[in-house]
Write a protein that holds these residues in place. Structure first.
Motif, short mmCIF file in Angstrom:
data_model
loop_
_atom_site.label_atom_id
_atom_site.label_comp_id
_atom_site.label_asym_id
_atom_site.label_seq_id
_atom_site.Cartn_x
_atom_site.Cartn_y
_atom_site.Cartn_z
N GLN A 5 0.83 -1.20 0.00
CA GLN A 5 0.00 0.00 0.00
C GLN A 5 0.87 1.25 0.00
OE1 GLN A 5 -2.97 1.50 3.29
NE2 GLN A 5 -4.01 -0.04 2.03
N HIS A 104 -4.05 -2.51 9.73
CA HIS A 104 -3.26 -3.50 9.01
C HIS A 104 -3.13 -4.72 9.92
CE1 HIS A 104 0.89 -4.65 7.07
NE2 HIS A 104 -0.10 -5.27 6.48
N PRO A 151 -6.19 -4.54 4.95
CA PRO A 151 -5.01 -5.16 4.34
C PRO A 151 -4.43 -6.25 5.25
CG PRO A 151 -4.52 -2.93 5.09
CD PRO A 151 -5.99 -3.10 5.23
#
Length: 295
Positions: A5, A104, A151
């Protein structure tokens, strides 16, 4: 393989390491702290995920901007009871993440998720574990990937060694402890099986990079070099003064069906072109220096 990312590394606002009291979790926490990133170390004292209030206690520690590293496990998982315990640990974490979704999620998995006949192993090799330990990690990867919508990345180390490893699994850690006790280092048969071994410090360094890039996907934490156990035994033996004796012993059972395992680490260098793994002989020498007089 991984997708980033962040093309350039960006420090997370904060990293929560669930399972920070263990060998791998503590190494990752220390590596992140060394990078000047705030770390929350979660052990059973802060949130026992097997307790009725475990999910709630973990939830109370989380913030939406956190990156979370999940390492907590009963490992190696050897039976059905340990498999189910590990799934309950993951289930409690998923409940907490549903209430406070982290920015995350990085899961520390294992190369045991791959099929035995995948040689060389890559990140695209089939997930077809032949052991309960491998099945546990494959199931937990699927649980996190299915339930967490942000993610998600899985880091899959091969056999890990390091000075603080509490286990004495067959290989460098057991060999070092045998020699430190004045015992002969013993390896099975001719010690011809070839395996990749990775330093826990390299696993931690890869974890930090994945956090900094907010990576998604899967990455194997492997050096790409597989070494016979007899050679490893002789390397460790030579580190002692006088040198320890490395000797073969009869196998307690049949020769393992997975005799050799090799890895293709192309994806690692694509993800992190400047990353370099510590060669095994250098890593074993460093661990020996760290443990002289402590075993």
């Amino acid at each position: 393989m991984l997708t980033h990312q962040h093309v350039n590394p960006v420090a997370p606002d904060r990293v929560v390491v669930v399972g920070a009291g263990g060998f791998v979790g503590s190494a990752i926490a220390a590596e992140v702290e060394a990078a000047k990133v705030p770390v929350v170390r979660v052990t059973r004292r802060e949130a026992d995920l097997l307790a009725p209030d475990g999910a709630a206690r973990l939830q109370a520690l989380l913030r939406p901007d956190d990156a979370v590293v999940f390492v907590s496990a009963v490992a190696p998982a050897k039976n059905a009871a340990q498999l189910m315990t590990n799934l309950r640990l993951a289930e409690a974490a998923i409940v907490a993440f549903a209430a406070v979704p982290p920015a995350h999620l990085l899961y520390i998995s294992s190369d045991a998720v791959y099929a035995d006949d995948a040689n060389p192993v890559t990140e695209r090799s089939p997930l077809a574990p032949s052991t309960i330990h491998g099945m546990m990690h494959a199931a937990r990867e699927l649980m996190f990937r299915s339930e967490y919508k942000g993610p998600f990345a899985a880091l899959r180390p091969t056999l890990i060694y390091g000075a603080a490893d509490p286990h004495s699994g067959y290989g460098p850690n057991r060999f070092r402890r045998q020699a430190a006790k004045g015992e002969p280092i013993t390896y099975f048969g001719e010690g011809e099986e070839k395996r990749d071994h990775v330093a826990v410090d390299d696993v931690a360094r890869l974890a930090l990079r994945m956090l900094q890039h907010r990576s998604s996907g899967a990455l194997n934490a492997v050096t790409g070099v597989s070494t016979p156990f007899a050679e490893i035994a002789n390397i460790v033996a030579a580190q002692f003064s006088p040198p320890a004796v490395a000797t073969p012993v009869p196998r307690p059972g049949p020769r393992p069906h997975l005799l050799h395992r090799f890895f293709d680490i192309t994806d690692c260098y694509k993800a992190f072109p400047d990353f370099h793994f510590e060669p095994l002989a250098e890593g074993l020498a460093r661990v020996h220096r760290q443990t002289v007089g402590k075993s």
